[in-house]
Every structure is written in C-alpha cells, then in structure tokens.
Design a protein around this motif. Sequence first.
Motif, PDB file in Angstrom:
ATOM      1  N   VAL A   1       1.581  -5.720  12.324  1.00  0.00           N
ATOM      2  CA  VAL A   1       0.354  -6.442  11.980  1.00  0.00           C
ATOM      3  C   VAL A   1      -0.112  -5.953  10.411  1.00  0.00           C
ATOM      4  CG1 VAL A   1      -0.873  -5.068  13.360  1.00  0.00           C
ATOM      5  CG2 VAL A   1      -1.740  -6.859  12.514  1.00  0.00           C
ATOM      6  N   GLY A   2      -0.356  -6.799   9.593  1.00  0.00           N
ATOM      7  CA  GLY A   2      -0.988  -6.312   8.226  1.00  0.00           C
ATOM      8  C   GLY A   2      -1.924  -7.529   7.642  1.00  0.00           C
ATOM      9  N   MET A   3      -2.110  -7.197   6.376  1.00  0.00           N
ATOM     10  CA  MET A   3      -3.111  -7.905   5.737  1.00  0.00           C
ATOM     11  C   MET A   3      -2.691  -8.769   4.455  1.00  0.00           C
ATOM     12  SD  MET A   3      -6.414  -5.294   6.402  1.00  0.00           S
ATOM     13  CE  MET A   3      -6.476  -4.382   7.871  1.00  0.00           C
TER      14      MET A   3
ATOM     15  N   HIS B   1      -5.460  -8.996  -1.731  1.00  0.00           N
ATOM     16  CA  HIS B   1      -5.934  -9.194  -0.315  1.00  0.00           C
ATOM     17  C   HIS B   1      -7.140  -9.870  -0.124  1.00  0.00           C
ATOM     18  CE1 HIS B   1      -3.941  -5.046  -0.851  1.00  0.00           C
ATOM     19  NE2 HIS B   1      -3.224  -5.689   0.366  1.00  0.00           N
TER      20      HIS B   1
ATOM     21  N   HIS C   1      -6.408   4.279   6.769  1.00  0.00           N
ATOM     22  CA  HIS C   1      -5.880   4.150   5.558  1.00  0.00           C
ATOM     23  C   HIS C   1      -5.258   5.529   4.966  1.00  0.00           C
ATOM     24  CE1 HIS C   1      -4.751   1.567   2.220  1.00  0.00           C
ATOM     25  NE2 HIS C   1      -5.552   2.333   1.350  1.00  0.00           N
TER      26      HIS C   1
ATOM     27  N   ALA D   1       2.877  -2.052   4.212  1.00  0.00           N
ATOM     28  CA  ALA D   1       2.460  -1.338   5.272  1.00  0.00           C
ATOM     29  C   ALA D   1       1.834  -2.065   6.560  1.00  0.00           C
ATOM     30  CB  ALA D   1       1.689   0.005   4.787  1.00  0.00           C
ATOM     31  N   ALA D   2       2.406  -1.704   7.352  1.00  0.00           N
ATOM     32  CA  ALA D   2       1.879  -2.529   8.515  1.00  0.00           C
ATOM     33  C   ALA D   2       1.695  -1.504   9.904  1.00  0.00           C
ATOM     34  CB  ALA D   2       2.655  -3.499   8.810  1.00  0.00           C
ATOM     35  N   GLY D   3       0.892  -2.079  10.836  1.00  0.00           N
ATOM     36  CA  GLY D   3       0.813  -1.339  12.071  1.00  0.00           C
ATOM     37  C   GLY D   3       1.944  -1.792  13.002  1.00  0.00           C
TER      38      GLY D   3
ATOM     39  N   SER E   1       0.646  -1.186  -0.167  1.00  0.00           N
ATOM     40  CA  SER E   1       0.051   0.109   0.029  1.00  0.00           C
ATOM     41  C   SER E   1       0.842   1.233   0.169  1.00  0.00           C
ATOM     42  CB  SER E   1      -0.883  -0.022   1.378  1.00  0.00           C
ATOM     43  OG  SER E   1      -1.759  -0.923   1.120  1.00  0.00           O
TER      44      SER E   1
ATOM     45  N   PHE F   1      -9.631  -2.879  11.100  1.00  0.00           N
ATOM     46  CA  PHE F   1      -7.994  -2.631  11.954  1.00  0.00           C
ATOM     47  C   PHE F   1      -8.506  -3.332  12.916  1.00  0.00           C
ATOM     48  CE2 PHE F   1      -7.478   1.105   8.977  1.00  0.00           C
ATOM     49  CZ  PHE F   1      -6.168   0.637   8.437  1.00  0.00           C
ATOM     50  N   GLU F   2      -7.501  -3.603  13.961  1.00  0.00           N
ATOM     51  CA  GLU F   2      -7.494  -4.406  15.110  1.00  0.00           C
ATOM     52  C   GLU F   2      -8.208  -3.672  16.278  1.00  0.00           C
ATOM     53  OE1 GLU F   2      -4.495  -3.725  13.361  1.00  0.00           O
ATOM     54  OE2 GLU F   2      -5.382  -5.422  12.216  1.00  0.00           O
TER      55      GLU F   2
ATOM     56  N   SER G   1       3.340   2.223   9.200  1.00  0.00           N
ATOM     57  CA  SER G   1       2.670   3.396   8.710  1.00  0.00           C
ATOM     58  C   SER G   1       2.074   3.751   9.775  1.00  0.00           C
ATOM     59  CB  SER G   1       1.809   2.658   7.554  1.00  0.00           C
ATOM     60  OG  SER G   1       1.019   1.626   7.875  1.00  0.00           O
ATOM     61  N   ASN G   2       1.634   2.987  10.978  1.00  0.00           N
ATOM     62  CA  ASN G   2       0.832   3.549  12.039  1.00  0.00           C
ATOM     63  C   ASN G   2       1.339   2.745  13.230  1.00  0.00           C
ATOM     64  OD1 ASN G   2      -0.565   1.627  10.097  1.00  0.00           O
ATOM     65  ND2 ASN G   2      -1.628   1.391  12.116  1.00  0.00           N
TER      66      ASN G   2
ATOM     67  N   VAL H   1      -1.669   5.604   6.450  1.00  0.00           N
ATOM     68  CA  VAL H   1      -0.936   4.465   5.935  1.00  0.00           C
ATOM     69  C   VAL H   1      -0.256   4.985   4.655  1.00  0.00           C
ATOM     70  CG1 VAL H   1      -1.070   2.098   4.974  1.00  0.00           C
ATOM     71  CG2 VAL H   1      -2.268   2.655   6.950  1.00  0.00           C
TER      72      VAL H   1
ATOM     73  N   TYR I   1      -9.379  -9.368   2.193  1.00  0.00           N
ATOM     74  CA  TYR I   1     -10.511  -8.402   2.214  1.00  0.00           C
ATOM     75  C   TYR I   1     -10.999  -7.946   0.876  1.00  0.00           C
ATOM     76  CZ  TYR I   1      -7.041  -4.623   1.783  1.00  0.00           C
ATOM     77  OH  TYR I   1      -6.059  -3.740   1.523  1.00  0.00           O
TER      78      TYR I   1
HETATM   79  O1  GMP Z   1      -4.269   0.562   5.210  1.00  0.00           O
HETATM   80  C1  GMP Z   1      -4.664  -0.770   5.300  1.00  0.00           C
HETATM   81  C2  GMP Z   1      -3.778  -1.506   4.489  1.00  0.00           C
HETATM   82  O2  GMP Z   1      -2.293  -1.528   4.878  1.00  0.00           O
HETATM   83  C3  GMP Z   1      -3.998  -2.991   4.182  1.00  0.00           C
HETATM   84  O3  GMP Z   1      -3.714  -3.673   3.133  1.00  0.00           O
HETATM   85  C4  GMP Z   1      -3.098  -3.649   5.502  1.00  0.00           C
HETATM   86  O4  GMP Z   1      -2.135  -4.641   4.945  1.00  0.00           O
HETATM   87  C5  GMP Z   1      -1.838  -2.545   5.751  1.00  0.00           C
HETATM   88  N1  GMP Z   1      -1.802  -1.783   7.263  1.00  0.00           N
HETATM   89  C6  GMP Z   1      -1.423  -0.967   7.574  1.00  0.00           C
HETATM   90  N2  GMP Z   1      -1.521  -0.740   8.885  1.00  0.00           N
HETATM   91  C7  GMP Z   1      -2.095  -1.628   9.387  1.00  0.00           C
HETATM   92  C8  GMP Z   1      -2.580  -2.087  10.643  1.00  0.00           C
HETATM   93  O5  GMP Z   1      -2.577  -1.168  11.857  1.00  0.00           O
HETATM   94  N3  GMP Z   1      -3.216  -3.216  10.835  1.00  0.00           N
HETATM   95  C9  GMP Z   1      -3.457  -3.995   9.913  1.00  0.00           C
HETATM   96  N4  GMP Z   1      -4.197  -5.088   9.883  1.00  0.00           N
HETATM   97  N5  GMP Z   1      -2.888  -3.656   8.629  1.00  0.00           N
HETATM   98  C10 GMP Z   1      -2.495  -2.548   8.372  1.00  0.00           C
END
Ligand code: GMP
Length: 282
Positions: A216-218, A85, A256, A115-117, A32, A199-200, A241-242, A259, A87
């Motif tokens: 954490v990511g998807m 993804h 997002h 991108a991941a949390g 992302s 998100f979580e 990213s966050n 992100v 989702y």
């Molecule tokens: O912003 C959502 C996209 O970025 C998704 O495709 C996720 O893979 C990734 N992502 C970025 N930050 C996070 C987060 O805090 N948690 C999760 N689960 N995905 C995130």
Amino acid sequence: MSLNSYEECKITSDWLKAHTDVRPVLAIVCGSGLGGLAKTIKDPVILKYQDIPNFPQSTVHGHAGQLVFGTLQGKQCVCMQGRFHLYEGYPVQKITLPIRVFKLMGVQTVILTNAAGGLNPGYRVGDVMVIRDHINMPGMAGNNPLAGLNDERFGVRFPCMSDAYDRKLREMAHEVGEELGFSDFLKEGVYVVLGGPSFETIAECRMLHSMGADAVGMSTGHEVIVARHCGMRCFALSLISNQSVMDYTSKEKANHEEVLETGKERAAQMEQLVSTIVARME
Ligand code: GMP
C-alpha cells in the motif's frame, strides 16, 4: 487553459527542450528516499522544479525536487527526483503533468519506484515488489487523472488498464533479479493507491489485504494511468519500507523516518536492478 492540457504540457516540454539537448526515450520516477538512481546518470543536466514552467513543487522530505536529464546505460533518459502526491494538496491532474510532458518530449517507457507498506504477510521490510497490477482507490471514488474533457492527441476516452504493467519488463526483472542474486527479496504483487497522508488504520490494512493488495502506498497509480492513456510502456517497483500493522496487539507504528531509512539500505540494489533492466530494454 485546463490543468494538464495539451497546450500547457507543450509549453513545459518546449521549455525543457530549450534547456537540454537530451531527448529522453525513458523516464524514471523516483519514490520516497529512492532518488539515488539519478546519481548514476551520465552527463547530467539538472533542472529544478521551481524553474520549470507549470511544474508543481516537491514538498515532502526525501524528494529533492529536480529533473535530471542524461544517459543511463547508453539510453537518453530523464529522472524525476521527487514526485507529487494527492496529500500535498495537488489536483491529480497536476500530479501527472510531468508524465504528459515526457510523452511530448519523446519518452516511450516509464519506470517508477515507490516506498510502500507490506500488506502481504509473506513480505519483509526490504523486499522489492515488482508491481503486477494496481487498485486505484481515489480513482474508484471519482478522483481519476483522466477525468474531464478527453484530448484525443493523448489517447482514447476509455483506456484499457488490464495490461498496465508491461509483462515483458516484469519477466525481465525476475530474470535480472535471479542473475544478481536478488531472488530472496524480489516479489511480485498488487499495489493499492490511497490518498494519504495519514497511514492506514488496522481495519483498513485488513480490508486492503483481503481485497487482493500486497502493498500500500500513496503514488504511482495516477502516473501509470496517464502514461498508459498516452501509450507509454510502464514498469514499477515498490520497496517494502515498513510492514503494515494488521494486528491489534502489535506495538509497531508506521512512520516516514523508517520509510526513508529502508530506502537507504536497499537503494543500491534497486539501482542495480533498474539499470540492468534499462541496459537490456529494447
Ligand atoms: O512515508 C510515506 C510515503 O511513503 C508516502 O509517499 C507513501 O506513498 C509511501 N509509504 C510508505 N509506507 C507506506 C504505508 O505503509 N502506507 C502508505 N499508505 N504509504 C506508504
């Protein structure tokens, strides 16, 4: 023809071979907001997902939805500008179809970004985490991309995953990071894959961190499983990213837009890191 079957992947790989002379040895999957890496590819041949047989479409903002073939640091490569993804509603076998297609085209190494949390309290927004290992939550619940009949032309029924993220490339990333002056924000840790798109919750973040995850990511985990199954070498980076919200008094909310914004700020340095690694790769 079942999803992700050898025959289906071959149709796609034959079509791609007919539309480009590039024979990639390297595939790069951009996360992302991180598709900018594709702009550094020389003599690009761009093929839109909508024109490629059997390819899913990108539905997420920040994912361009095209393959870019060309040369990066003298190596023939293909870059996925936009990945798929769970989702988005795609079966996990469809999400990972491009990986098998790349294998049939001759790719040996896959580099993935996402991108991941940040779950690790020591991580800051803008940190880049070299993925050492993953925890695949959908896989644990039965949603593994290798579920179904196994085709030995790709790999064995029960592939090993204890060496999923190539040690040499991880070590090289830190060496390169040090030379480029990136040590302050370059980390290494465990990525946990969730299905999303929500998100979580705070309780989920606490659980994920306590079980050993740093980010954490998807995405990414599904692709790595399929790539390792068919013997490709994997290297992956998460851009934090966050910061995951771990505390009930926090006013922070994952979104997002943040992100994508973080991606823009750190993207150039991530590109530099990846392209220097590519230059040194065997
Ligand atoms: O912003 C959502 C996209 O970025 C998704 O495709 C996720 O893979 C990734 N992502 C970025 N930050 C996070 C987060 O805090 N948690 C999760 N689960 N995905 C995130």
